[in-house]
Every structure is written in structure tokens, then in C-alpha cells.
Design an enzyme around this catalytic site. Structure first.
Site, PDB file in Angstrom:
ATOM      1  CE  LYS A   4      97.006  21.826  -7.409  1.00 44.29           C
ATOM      2  NZ  LYS A   4      97.409  22.934  -8.329  1.00 44.29           N
ATOM      3  CE1 TYR A  44      94.134  25.655 -11.334  1.00 44.93           C
ATOM      4  CE2 TYR A  44      93.841  23.361 -11.950  1.00 44.93           C
ATOM      5  CZ  TYR A  44      94.355  24.322 -11.091  1.00 44.93           C
ATOM      6  OH  TYR A  44      95.103  23.949  -9.986  1.00 44.93           O
ATOM      7  CG  PHE A  52     100.188  25.720 -18.174  1.00 40.58           C
ATOM      8  CD1 PHE A  52      99.167  25.676 -17.236  1.00 40.58           C
ATOM      9  CD2 PHE A  52     100.857  26.919 -18.363  1.00 40.58           C
ATOM     10  CE1 PHE A  52      98.822  26.798 -16.494  1.00 40.58           C
ATOM     11  CE2 PHE A  52     100.513  28.053 -17.626  1.00 40.58           C
ATOM     12  CZ  PHE A  52      99.496  27.985 -16.685  1.00 40.58           C
ATOM     13  NE  ARG A  80      96.838  32.464  -3.839  1.00 37.60           N
ATOM     14  CZ  ARG A  80      96.996  32.059  -5.105  1.00 37.60           C
ATOM     15  NH1 ARG A  80      96.342  30.972  -5.539  1.00 37.60           N
ATOM     16  NH2 ARG A  80      97.777  32.706  -5.920  1.00 37.60           N
ATOM     17  CB  THR A  86     102.612  28.951  -8.571  1.00 35.35           C
ATOM     18  OG1 THR A  86     101.622  29.917  -8.237  1.00 35.35           O
ATOM     19  CG2 THR A  86     102.051  27.960  -9.573  1.00 35.35           C
ATOM     20  NE  ARG A  97     100.928  25.213  -4.456  1.00 35.55           N
ATOM     21  CZ  ARG A  97     100.261  26.189  -5.058  1.00 35.55           C
ATOM     22  NH1 ARG A  97     100.678  27.437  -4.995  1.00 35.55           N
ATOM     23  NH2 ARG A  97      99.155  25.915  -5.728  1.00 35.55           N
ATOM     24  CG  ASN A 111     101.043  23.364  -7.379  1.00 33.21           C
ATOM     25  OD1 ASN A 111      99.987  22.730  -7.397  1.00 33.21           O
ATOM     26  ND2 ASN A 111     101.170  24.568  -7.901  1.00 33.21           N
ATOM     27  CG  HIS A 114      93.132  25.618  -6.116  1.00 36.70           C
ATOM     28  ND1 HIS A 114      93.570  26.520  -7.069  1.00 36.70           N
ATOM     29  CD2 HIS A 114      91.919  26.073  -5.691  1.00 36.70           C
ATOM     30  CE1 HIS A 114      92.641  27.457  -7.219  1.00 36.70           C
ATOM     31  NE2 HIS A 114      91.633  27.214  -6.409  1.00 36.70           N
ATOM     32  CD  GLU A 125      88.607  28.683  -7.144  1.00 31.64           C
ATOM     33  OE1 GLU A 125      89.000  28.383  -6.005  1.00 31.64           O
ATOM     34  OE2 GLU A 125      89.289  29.354  -7.947  1.00 31.64           O
TER      35      GLU A 125
END
Ligand code: DAT
Ligand code: MG
Length: 133
Positions: A4, A44, A52, A80, A86, A97, A111, A114, A125
Site C-alpha cells: 500500500k 474496501y 474509518f 495473511r 491488522t 507488519r 500497515n 494488504h 480483487e
């Protein structure tokens, strides 16, 4: 997966891809792209009702994102796990992360990465980020 805008800005694309490749996953496609509001909102979409959401969309549009299609056995779960939880201050050491991100002003948005959370999400996606694939 995505690196990101905070990750690209901080020069972490190589570090993230290095980890993915060393693990043995295959980089099937890659593209650097600054998300439009429409793309970020669709990416998202599951969070559209969250407080948020606006900030999240704005953040995802704030600079270039590296989008990658990663292939391998159990890759959705595997990426993941490599990404870590997260909230980056709680992500374990050894994860992307956990090793590379902190919260900023108590916000967990920055973070770095994704990862799609299911095969169905991954397909959705990939269609968003790679319409020509
Ligand atoms: P993940 O990226 O681990 O799949 P998610 O899908 O729950 O996490 O949320 C998407 C992104 O939104 C996440 O990477 C960071 C941001 N985020 C999640 N919860 C948040 C919160 N309470 N406040 C601000 N940003 C949040
Ligand atoms: Mg998610």
C-alpha cells in the site's frame, strides 16, 4: 496482495517481494498504480459502513500501490500469516507488519500490505486491479 502507499513511499516493495519469493510463492503478475477513489472504494467495499472508510479510501489513493498476484499452495492463508495481524503494533515479529510497521497516532491504517482474505476475495480483487488478466 498490495504493498500500500505507505509501504511504497517507505521503499519497502523490494523487502515485501523478497519475503514472498523466498517463501517459494510465484509472482504471477505485478503492477504499480495509484488507485482512483472508485477503485479504492471497491477494494474496501466491505468496510463501506465503517467510520474509518473515508480515511481508508483517501489513504489508498494517496500514492502508488504495488498490486501483485501471488500463486502457491494455500497462498491466501499463507500471505495473511506472513502479513501479520491488522494492527501493526500487535503483529508478531517475523511478520511483515510486525517487522516493518507501527501505528501512527493510534491509527492502524498504515500497515504496509494488504492480503486477500479468501479465494473469492482474491478473485474479486484481481479483477479490480488487473482488469486485463
Ligand atoms: P486487513 O487489512 O488485515 O484485512 P481489515 O480488512 O479489517 O484488515 O481492514 C482493512 C484496513 O483498514 C486495514 O488494513 C487497516 C484499516 N483499518 C482496519 N480497522 C481500522 C480501524 N479501526 N481504524 C482505522 N483503520 C482501520
Ligand atoms: Mg481485509
Amino acid at each position: 496482495m498490495l504493498v500500500k502507499p505507505d509501504g511504497v513511499e517507505r521503499g519497502l516493495v523490494g523487502e515485501v517481494l523478497r519475503r514472498i519469493e523466498r517463501k517459494g510463492y510465484r509472482l504471477a503478475a505485478m503492477q504499480m498504480r495509484t488507485a482512483s477513489e472508485e477503485l479504492a472504494g471497491q477494494h474496501y467495499a466491505e468496510h463501506a459502513a465503517k467510520p474509518f472508510f473515508r480515511d481508508l479510501v483517501e489513504y489508498l489513493c494517496s500514492g502508488p500501490t504495488l498490486a501483485a498476484v501471488i500463486e502457491g499452495e494455500r497462498v491466501v492463508k499463507g500471505v495473511r500469516v506472513m502479513n501479520g495481524t491488522t494492527v501493526p503494533t500487535l503483529a508478531p515479529p517475523g511478520t511483515i507488519r510486525g517487522d516493518l510497521a507501527c501505528t501512527r497516532g493510534g491509527v492502524s491504517m498504515f500497515n504496509v500490505v494488504h492480503g486477500s482474505d479468501s479465494r473469492v476475495s482474491a478473485e474479486r480483487e484481481i479483477a479490480l486491479w488487473f482488469p486485463d488478466l
